[in-house]
Design a protein around this motif. Structure first.
Motif, PDB file in Angstrom:
ATOM      1  N   GLY A   1      -5.970  -7.057 -12.623  1.00 44.89           N
ATOM      2  CA  GLY A   1      -5.343  -6.922 -13.939  1.00 44.89           C
ATOM      3  C   GLY A   1      -6.369  -6.796 -15.053  1.00 44.89           C
ATOM      4  O   GLY A   1      -6.184  -6.023 -15.994  1.00 44.89           O
ATOM      5  N   ALA A   2      -7.466  -7.527 -14.941  1.00 46.92           N
ATOM      6  CA  ALA A   2      -8.532  -7.435 -15.947  1.00 46.92           C
ATOM      7  C   ALA A   2      -9.163  -6.044 -15.938  1.00 46.92           C
ATOM      8  O   ALA A   2      -9.457  -5.483 -17.003  1.00 46.92           O
ATOM      9  N   VAL A   3      -9.343  -5.486 -14.744  1.00 42.16           N
ATOM     10  CA  VAL A   3      -9.885  -4.123 -14.659  1.00 42.16           C
ATOM     11  C   VAL A   3      -8.922  -3.144 -15.330  1.00 42.16           C
ATOM     12  O   VAL A   3      -9.342  -2.258 -16.079  1.00 42.16           O
ATOM     13  N   TRP A   4      -7.625  -3.315 -15.077  1.00 42.87           N
ATOM     14  CA  TRP A   4      -6.620  -2.458 -15.713  1.00 42.87           C
ATOM     15  C   TRP A   4      -6.719  -2.556 -17.237  1.00 42.87           C
ATOM     16  O   TRP A   4      -6.695  -1.542 -17.932  1.00 42.87           O
ATOM     17  N   CYS A   5      -6.854  -3.773 -17.742  1.00 41.53           N
ATOM     18  CA  CYS A   5      -6.948  -3.988 -19.193  1.00 41.53           C
ATOM     19  C   CYS A   5      -8.199  -3.315 -19.774  1.00 41.53           C
ATOM     20  O   CYS A   5      -8.122  -2.665 -20.822  1.00 41.53           O
ATOM     21  N   VAL A   6      -9.318  -3.456 -19.096  1.00 45.23           N
ATOM     22  CA  VAL A   6     -10.545  -2.793 -19.558  1.00 45.23           C
ATOM     23  C   VAL A   6     -10.326  -1.277 -19.589  1.00 45.23           C
ATOM     24  O   VAL A   6     -10.704  -0.598 -20.544  1.00 45.23           O
ATOM     25  N   GLY A   7      -9.693  -0.764 -18.545  1.00 48.39           N
ATOM     26  CA  GLY A   7      -9.400   0.667 -18.513  1.00 48.39           C
ATOM     27  C   GLY A   7      -8.532   1.105 -19.673  1.00 48.39           C
ATOM     28  O   GLY A   7      -8.772   2.147 -20.286  1.00 48.39           O
ATOM     29  N   ARG A   8      -7.516   0.317 -19.989  1.00 50.00           N
ATOM     30  CA  ARG A   8      -6.626   0.687 -21.100  1.00 50.00           C
ATOM     31  C   ARG A   8      -7.365   0.649 -22.441  1.00 50.00           C
ATOM     32  O   ARG A   8      -7.106   1.469 -23.319  1.00 50.00           O
ATOM     33  N   ILE A   9      -8.263  -0.300 -22.609  1.00 51.44           N
ATOM     34  CA  ILE A   9      -9.046  -0.348 -23.850  1.00 51.44           C
ATOM     35  C   ILE A   9      -9.967   0.861 -23.931  1.00 51.44           C
ATOM     36  O   ILE A   9     -10.059   1.521 -24.983  1.00 51.44           O
TER      37      ILE A   9
ATOM     38  N   THR B   1       0.531   3.819 -22.954  1.00 49.76           N
ATOM     39  CA  THR B   1       0.360   2.410 -22.588  1.00 49.76           C
ATOM     40  C   THR B   1       1.680   1.810 -22.126  1.00 49.76           C
ATOM     41  O   THR B   1       1.733   1.134 -21.100  1.00 49.76           O
ATOM     42  N   VAL B   2       2.762   2.083 -22.840  1.00 49.34           N
ATOM     43  CA  VAL B   2       4.057   1.545 -22.400  1.00 49.34           C
ATOM     44  C   VAL B   2       4.483   2.195 -21.094  1.00 49.34           C
ATOM     45  O   VAL B   2       5.057   1.534 -20.213  1.00 49.34           O
TER      46      VAL B   2
ATOM     47  N   THR C   1      -1.861  -1.395 -29.754  1.00 46.82           N
ATOM     48  CA  THR C   1      -1.577   0.041 -29.891  1.00 46.82           C
ATOM     49  C   THR C   1      -0.401   0.287 -30.830  1.00 46.82           C
ATOM     50  O   THR C   1      -0.396   1.269 -31.574  1.00 46.82           O
ATOM     51  N   ILE C   2       0.580  -0.605 -30.813  1.00 45.26           N
ATOM     52  CA  ILE C   2       1.709  -0.490 -31.741  1.00 45.26           C
ATOM     53  C   ILE C   2       1.212  -0.617 -33.175  1.00 45.26           C
ATOM     54  O   ILE C   2       1.607   0.150 -34.065  1.00 45.26           O
ATOM     55  N   MET C   3       0.349  -1.584 -33.412  1.00 46.13           N
ATOM     56  CA  MET C   3      -0.187  -1.788 -34.764  1.00 46.13           C
ATOM     57  C   MET C   3      -1.005  -0.579 -35.221  1.00 46.13           C
ATOM     58  O   MET C   3      -0.971  -0.215 -36.400  1.00 46.13           O
ATOM     59  N   ARG C   4      -1.721   0.041 -34.288  1.00 45.33           N
ATOM     60  CA  ARG C   4      -2.487   1.246 -34.634  1.00 45.33           C
ATOM     61  C   ARG C   4      -1.557   2.379 -35.063  1.00 45.33           C
ATOM     62  O   ARG C   4      -1.880   3.141 -35.971  1.00 45.33           O
ATOM     63  N   VAL C   5      -0.404   2.502 -34.406  1.00 45.83           N
ATOM     64  CA  VAL C   5       0.563   3.537 -34.807  1.00 45.83           C
ATOM     65  C   VAL C   5       1.080   3.238 -36.207  1.00 45.83           C
ATOM     66  O   VAL C   5       1.157   4.138 -37.053  1.00 45.83           O
TER      67      VAL C   5
ATOM     68  N   ALA D   1      -2.615  -7.782 -21.185  1.00 44.53           N
ATOM     69  CA  ALA D   1      -2.026  -6.439 -21.150  1.00 44.53           C
ATOM     70  C   ALA D   1      -1.034  -6.254 -22.293  1.00 44.53           C
ATOM     71  O   ALA D   1      -1.037  -5.216 -22.961  1.00 44.53           O
ATOM     72  N   LEU D   2      -0.199  -7.238 -22.530  1.00 45.34           N
ATOM     73  CA  LEU D   2       0.773  -7.131 -23.620  1.00 45.34           C
ATOM     74  C   LEU D   2       0.088  -7.159 -24.985  1.00 45.34           C
ATOM     75  O   LEU D   2       0.552  -6.514 -25.929  1.00 45.34           O
ATOM     76  N   SER D   3      -1.023  -7.860 -25.092  1.00 46.94           N
ATOM     77  CA  SER D   3      -1.789  -7.860 -26.344  1.00 46.94           C
ATOM     78  C   SER D   3      -2.372  -6.485 -26.619  1.00 46.94           C
ATOM     79  O   SER D   3      -2.394  -6.028 -27.776  1.00 46.94           O
ATOM     80  N   ILE D   4      -2.827  -5.821 -25.589  1.00 51.16           N
ATOM     81  CA  ILE D   4      -3.324  -4.449 -25.747  1.00 51.16           C
ATOM     82  C   ILE D   4      -2.192  -3.555 -26.231  1.00 51.16           C
ATOM     83  O   ILE D   4      -2.371  -2.727 -27.134  1.00 51.16           O
ATOM     84  N   TYR D   5      -1.024  -3.720 -25.646  1.00 56.24           N
ATOM     85  CA  TYR D   5       0.132  -2.925 -26.072  1.00 56.24           C
ATOM     86  C   TYR D   5       0.472  -3.189 -27.541  1.00 56.24           C
ATOM     87  O   TYR D   5       0.704  -2.248 -28.311  1.00 56.24           O
ATOM     88  N   ILE D   6       0.494  -4.450 -27.948  1.00 55.46           N
ATOM     89  CA  ILE D   6       0.777  -4.775 -29.353  1.00 55.46           C
ATOM     90  C   ILE D   6      -0.278  -4.166 -30.269  1.00 55.46           C
ATOM     91  O   ILE D   6       0.034  -3.656 -31.345  1.00 55.46           O
TER      92      ILE D   6
END
Length: 130
Positions: free
Chosen positions: A82-90, A55-56, A21-25, A14-19
């Protein structure tokens, strides 16, 4: 952490997904010439900002719910949700980066996972009351 390695991995995901998104910004700022602290720019930039901000916003509830769920229902069960949440965020991010209208599926998947966590934590707490 010894009792919750899968939950820890879900947290890292989850935190990797957040990072990501930060890099994309950051990349969008350079690509569209939007210097910090500006928060306005072309639609592609605004979508990148919204993905990161949403995401945050979601992480604030997700992380404590994930860990409380792990205590109540076990490490693997929490990590699976948690994995389902991560897939959803992606899915949310990839859809939103393409067009705002394409964010709904990913948002729904991650929101459903969060509701499962919330209900699980509530149920676990009620059961613990005896």
């Amino acid at each position: 952490m010894a009792g919750y390695p899968w939950t820890a991995l879900a947290t890292v995901a989850a935190l990797s997904i957040y990072i990501w998104t930060i890099m994309r910004v950051g990349r969008a700022r350079g690509q569209f010439g939007v210097p910090a602290p500006a928060m306005d720019g072309p639609p592609d930039f605004l979508r990148a900002i919204r993905v990161q901000a949403n995401t945050v916003e979601q992480l604030v509830a997700f992380l404590p719910l994930l860990w409380l769920f792990a205590v109540a229902w076990g490490d693997r069960a929490a990590a699976a949700v948690g994995a389902v949440w991560c897939v959803g965020r992606i899915l949310y991010a990839v859809g939103y980066y393409r067009a705002a209208e394409r964010r709904s599926l990913g948002f729904s998947v991650s929101a459903l996972a969060a509701v499962v966590l919330l209900l699980g934590v509530f149920g676990g707490a009620v059961m613990a009351l005896g």
